[in-house]
Write an enzyme that holds these catalytic residues in place. Structure first.
Site, short mmCIF file in Angstrom:
data_model
loop_
_atom_site.label_atom_id
_atom_site.label_comp_id
_atom_site.label_asym_id
_atom_site.label_seq_id
_atom_site.Cartn_x
_atom_site.Cartn_y
_atom_site.Cartn_z
N ASP A 46 34.32 53.43 48.66
CA ASP A 46 33.85 52.47 49.65
C ASP A 46 32.38 52.10 49.42
O ASP A 46 31.59 52.95 49.00
CB ASP A 46 34.02 53.07 51.06
N GLY A 47 32.05 50.87 49.71
CA GLY A 47 30.64 50.46 49.69
C GLY A 47 30.28 49.46 48.61
O GLY A 47 29.10 49.12 48.45
N HIS A 56 32.12 45.07 43.04
CA HIS A 56 33.37 45.71 42.59
C HIS A 56 33.29 46.01 41.09
O HIS A 56 33.77 47.04 40.63
CB HIS A 56 34.58 44.82 42.90
N LEU A 67 45.18 65.37 32.89
CA LEU A 67 44.88 64.87 34.23
C LEU A 67 45.91 63.84 34.69
O LEU A 67 46.24 62.92 33.96
CB LEU A 67 43.48 64.21 34.22
N ARG A 69 28.58 46.39 50.26
CA ARG A 69 27.21 46.65 50.71
C ARG A 69 26.26 46.81 49.52
O ARG A 69 25.13 46.38 49.54
CB ARG A 69 27.18 47.90 51.61
C1 FPP Z 1 35.74 49.16 49.03
O1 FPP Z 1 34.47 48.55 49.06
C2 FPP Z 1 36.33 49.03 47.73
C3 FPP Z 1 37.45 48.31 47.45
C4 FPP Z 1 38.18 47.55 48.49
C5 FPP Z 1 37.98 48.19 46.09
C6 FPP Z 1 37.74 49.33 45.16
C7 FPP Z 1 38.01 48.83 43.80
C8 FPP Z 1 37.31 49.11 42.68
C9 FPP Z 1 36.21 50.11 42.64
C10 FPP Z 1 37.60 48.42 41.39
C11 FPP Z 1 39.02 48.34 40.93
C12 FPP Z 1 39.65 49.65 40.69
C13 FPP Z 1 40.24 50.03 39.54
C14 FPP Z 1 40.97 51.32 39.50
C15 FPP Z 1 40.20 49.25 38.32
P1 FPP Z 1 34.16 47.42 50.12
O2 FPP Z 1 34.22 46.12 49.42
O3 FPP Z 1 35.09 47.56 51.28
O4 FPP Z 1 32.69 47.79 50.51
P2 FPP Z 1 31.94 47.38 51.86
O5 FPP Z 1 32.57 48.21 52.94
O6 FPP Z 1 30.53 47.78 51.56
O7 FPP Z 1 32.12 45.91 52.03
#
Ligand code: FPP
Length: 247
Positions: A25-26, A42, A136, A29
Site C-alpha cells: 500500500d502507498g 505503481h 519459493l 501517496r
Molecule cells: C496500493 O497502493 C497498491 C496497489 C493497488 C497495486 C499494487 C501493485 C503493484 C505494486 C504493481 C503490480 C504488481 C505486480 C506483482 C507486478 P495505492 O495506489 O492504493 O496507494 P495509496 O493508498 O497511497 O493511493
C-alpha cells in the site's frame, strides 16, 4: 548464488515465518509526494518488488503472497487500471526467466477469467512454466477478493456434495482450505501492510486467521529488504498462542 542481503544476526534463521503476505500500500501517496502521476508510483512499486522476492527466496521463506490487484481495484480510473495491467505484463516479461532459474513456483490467486486476454495468458504461462519448481512459492493475487474466494470454495464443496462425491460431514476446516487458491500452502504467519494503514481489505481472510500483523509506516516503494527484515524481527518478538496461554 550469493544472498543479496544476509539476515542480520538478531534474526533467528530457524524461526522465520513460513508464509509472508504483503499488502503493497502507498504507491499513490508516494507518487503524490514526489509530484508524479500515480502510474509512476505503481511502477516504482514494482522496482523494490524484485529485491523483496529475491531475498525471500534467498533466506528460505516458503511462500510469499502479494496483493497486486483486488476485485475492488476495477473501480479506479481507466488510466490507472490500464497502468496496473501493463505493469503486470511488464513484470512477468522481465522477471520470468530469473524467477524460473531461482526455482520459484508462481501461482496466481484470483479470477483469471475476468482479466484481459494478454494478462490472463502471461499469468497462465508463468504458472505452467514454473509449476514443478520446488523453491519459493510466489503467489500473486490478481483480480482477487477474499470473500469471493470463500464463496467459490463453498460452491465447489456444495457441488461435490450434491454429486455424491463427498458427505456434508466431510466439509471441515481442512476441506475448505483445500478449496482455496492457496491449497497446499502453509497458513499466513506474517501479514505486512505498508503505509501505516491497518486494514485487511478482503485479503486472505481464511488464511490469516492466526497471522501476526505488522504495519510499517513506509510507503510501498520505500519498503526494501532492511524493512522486510525489521518486520520479520517484529514477528519473532511476538508470542504466538493460537488461543491458548503462554507456558
Ligand atoms: C496500493 O497502493 C497498491 C496497489 C493497488 C497495486 C499494487 C501493485 C503493484 C505494486 C504493481 C503490480 C504488481 C505486480 C506483482 C507486478 P495505492 O495506489 O492504493 O496507494 P495509496 O493508498 O497511497 O493511493
Amino acid at each position: 548464488m550469493q544472498v543479496t542481503h544476509p539476515l542480520p544476526p538478531e534474526i533467528d534463521p530457524a524461526n522465520l515465518p513460513r508464509h509472508i503476505a504483503v499488502i503493497m500500500d502507498g504507491n499513490g501517496r508516494w507518487a503524490k509526494k514526489n509530484s508524479l502521476k500515480v502510474a509512476l508510483g505503481h511502477r516504482a512499486g514494482t522496482e523494490n518488488l524484485r529485491e523483496i522476492i529475491r531475498n525471500c527466496s534467498d533466506i528460505g521463506v516458503e511462500a510469499l503472497t502479494l496483493y497486486a490487484f483486488s476485485t475492488e481495484n476495477w473501480n479506479r480510473s481507466k488510466t490507472e487500471v490500464e497502468a496496473l495491467m501493463q505493469l503486470i505484463l511488464d513484470f512477468f516479461h522481465s522477471e520470468i526467466d530469473e524467477l524460473d532459474a531461482k526455482n520459484v513456483r508462481i501461482r496466481i490467486l484470483g479470477d483469471k477469467a475476468g482479466l484481459p486476454d494478454p494478462q490472463r495468458q502471461v499469468l497462465e504461462e508463468a504458472e505452467e512454466r514454473t509449476g514443478s519448481n520446488t523453491g519459493l512459492s510466489l503467489n500473486i493475487a490478481v483480480n482477487y477478493g477474499g470473500r469471493a474466494e470463500l464463496v467459490r470454495a463453498a460452491q465447489q464443496l456444495a457441488r461435490e456434495a450434491a454429486a455424491g462425491e463427498r458427505t456434508v460431514e466431510s466439509i471441515d476446516e481442512a476441506a475448505i482450505a483445500d478449496h482455496l487458491y492457496t491449497k497446499g500452502l502453509p497458513e499466513v504467519d506474517l501479514l505486512i501492510r505498508t503505509s501505516g494503514e491497518m486494514r485487511l481489505s478482503n485479503f486472505l481472510l481464511y488464511q490469516c486467521s492466526y497471522a501476526e500483523f505488522v504495519f510499517p509506516e513506509e510507503l510501498w516503494p520505500d519498503f526494501h529488504v532492511p524493512q522486510l527484515h525489521r518486520c520479520i524481527l517484529e514477528f519473532q518478538r511476538r508470542s504466538r498462542r493460537y488461543g491458548g496461554r503462554e507456558e
